[in-house]
Design an enzyme around this catalytic site. Sequence first.
Site, short mmCIF file in Angstrom:
data_model
loop_
_atom_site.label_atom_id
_atom_site.label_comp_id
_atom_site.label_asym_id
_atom_site.label_seq_id
_atom_site.Cartn_x
_atom_site.Cartn_y
_atom_site.Cartn_z
N GLY A 11 0.78 -1.23 0.00
CA GLY A 11 0.00 0.00 0.00
C GLY A 11 0.81 1.28 0.00
O GLY A 11 0.33 2.33 0.42
N ASN A 13 1.72 3.00 -2.58
CA ASN A 13 1.08 3.93 -3.53
C ASN A 13 -0.19 4.51 -2.91
O ASN A 13 -0.47 5.70 -3.06
CB ASN A 13 0.75 3.22 -4.84
CG ASN A 13 1.95 3.16 -5.76
OD1 ASN A 13 2.29 4.14 -6.40
ND2 ASN A 13 2.62 2.02 -5.78
N ARG A 65 -15.14 -18.00 -10.04
CA ARG A 65 -14.65 -16.66 -10.36
C ARG A 65 -15.79 -15.71 -10.73
O ARG A 65 -15.79 -14.53 -10.39
CB ARG A 65 -13.63 -16.74 -11.52
CG ARG A 65 -12.78 -15.49 -11.68
CD ARG A 65 -11.85 -15.37 -10.54
NE ARG A 65 -11.19 -14.10 -10.44
CZ ARG A 65 -10.02 -13.96 -9.81
NH1 ARG A 65 -9.44 -15.00 -9.25
NH2 ARG A 65 -9.46 -12.77 -9.70
N ASN A 107 -4.34 2.66 -13.61
CA ASN A 107 -3.43 1.68 -13.02
C ASN A 107 -2.02 2.25 -13.03
O ASN A 107 -1.66 3.03 -13.91
CB ASN A 107 -3.46 0.37 -13.83
CG ASN A 107 -2.53 -0.69 -13.27
OD1 ASN A 107 -2.55 -0.97 -12.08
ND2 ASN A 107 -1.70 -1.26 -14.13
N HIS A 109 1.85 1.04 -13.38
CA HIS A 109 2.68 -0.13 -13.75
C HIS A 109 4.14 0.27 -13.60
O HIS A 109 4.53 1.35 -14.07
CB HIS A 109 2.37 -0.58 -15.17
CG HIS A 109 3.15 -1.80 -15.56
ND1 HIS A 109 2.83 -3.06 -15.12
CD2 HIS A 109 4.28 -1.92 -16.31
CE1 HIS A 109 3.73 -3.92 -15.59
NE2 HIS A 109 4.61 -3.26 -16.31
N GLU A 147 -9.83 -3.37 -21.59
CA GLU A 147 -10.06 -4.81 -21.35
C GLU A 147 -8.81 -5.64 -21.57
O GLU A 147 -8.79 -6.84 -21.32
CB GLU A 147 -11.23 -5.32 -22.21
CG GLU A 147 -12.54 -4.65 -21.79
CD GLU A 147 -13.78 -5.31 -22.40
OE1 GLU A 147 -14.82 -4.61 -22.50
OE2 GLU A 147 -13.72 -6.49 -22.79
N ASP A 150 -2.48 -3.90 -19.28
CA ASP A 150 -1.51 -2.78 -19.43
C ASP A 150 -1.57 -2.17 -20.83
O ASP A 150 -0.56 -1.71 -21.37
CB ASP A 150 -0.08 -3.29 -19.14
CG ASP A 150 0.04 -3.87 -17.74
OD1 ASP A 150 0.84 -4.80 -17.57
OD2 ASP A 150 -0.71 -3.41 -16.85
N GLU A 180 6.69 6.13 -9.08
CA GLU A 180 5.30 5.76 -8.79
C GLU A 180 4.62 6.72 -7.82
O GLU A 180 3.48 7.19 -8.08
CB GLU A 180 5.25 4.34 -8.22
CG GLU A 180 5.74 3.30 -9.18
CD GLU A 180 5.65 1.93 -8.60
OE1 GLU A 180 4.72 1.65 -7.84
OE2 GLU A 180 6.52 1.09 -8.92
C1 GRF Z 1 4.07 -1.29 -7.10
O1 GRF Z 1 5.39 -1.57 -7.49
C2 GRF Z 1 3.21 -1.10 -8.32
O2 GRF Z 1 3.89 -0.56 -9.42
C3 GRF Z 1 2.80 -2.50 -8.65
O3 GRF Z 1 2.65 -3.16 -7.41
C4 GRF Z 1 3.42 -2.49 -6.43
C5 GRF Z 1 2.47 -2.07 -5.35
O4 GRF Z 1 3.15 -1.59 -4.30
N1 GRF Z 1 1.59 -2.48 -9.41
P1 GRF Z 1 2.29 -0.94 -3.09
O5 GRF Z 1 1.28 -1.98 -2.63
O6 GRF Z 1 1.63 0.30 -3.61
O7 GRF Z 1 3.34 -0.66 -2.05
#
Ligand code: GRF
Length: 216
Positions: A11, A13, A65, A107, A109, A147, A150, A180
């Site tokens: 978490g 981000n 699912r 998202n 990436h 859909e 990335d 990020e």
């Molecule tokens: C990050 O490296 C992000 O780019 C990827 O998963 C990781 C998530 O990290 N999608 P966090 O949970 O936000 O610390």
Amino acid sequence: MRIAVLVSGGGTNLQAIIDSINEGRITNTEICLVYSNNPKAYAIERAKKAGIPYVVKSPKEFENRQEFNEALLQILKDADPDLIVLAGCLVVIPKEVVRAFEGRIINIHPSLIPSFCGTGFYGLKVHEKVLERGARVSGATVHFVDEGTDTGPIILQKPVMVRDDDTAKTLQRRIMEQAEWKIMPMAIDLLANNKVKVEGNKVVIEDYDQNIVDSL
Ligand code: GRF
């Protein structure tokens, strides 16, 4: 703008978003929900500390699912976000959700899309492949979710130089810190202030200046 943040791991981000809202780098925005598929995700502790409503629901709790997909769609509809933010979410977002929130899912990436992305490219694997290939530059990308995997229109990117002594872990950490945690909040603020529009498969940002992104 109401945002729902979907997480699966540490978490960091999510924390960058929380801190950016608290410090005014993101305006006009409130986090209305944090969802995780993983009850052990430290991201949930971060939501609790910040007093943000959270829901944990794992696909493992369902017969199949499809039932999980429908439950996730209902969780998101109940939260009624303007924007869904995937911040380290390892659950494949069901087509029903992509369609119900078309153009309103982003998202992060950890590479410069279209390099080192797509099925199987997640977490540390991304950085291992970058080092294996001998790439000199990597970075992070915030993009709209469609859909595909990335494949949606790119909103922001920030490059990070690869060092000769990098391991996958040191590269991952530097990309999180330098890229990020900067471009995800910036992208949310741009969206919250209606500075972003999509034209075809390209994103147009009002008053865009990559120097500002690079200087973050
Ligand atoms: C990050 O490296 C992000 O780019 C990827 O998963 C990781 C998530 O990290 N999608 P966090 O949970 O936000 O610390």
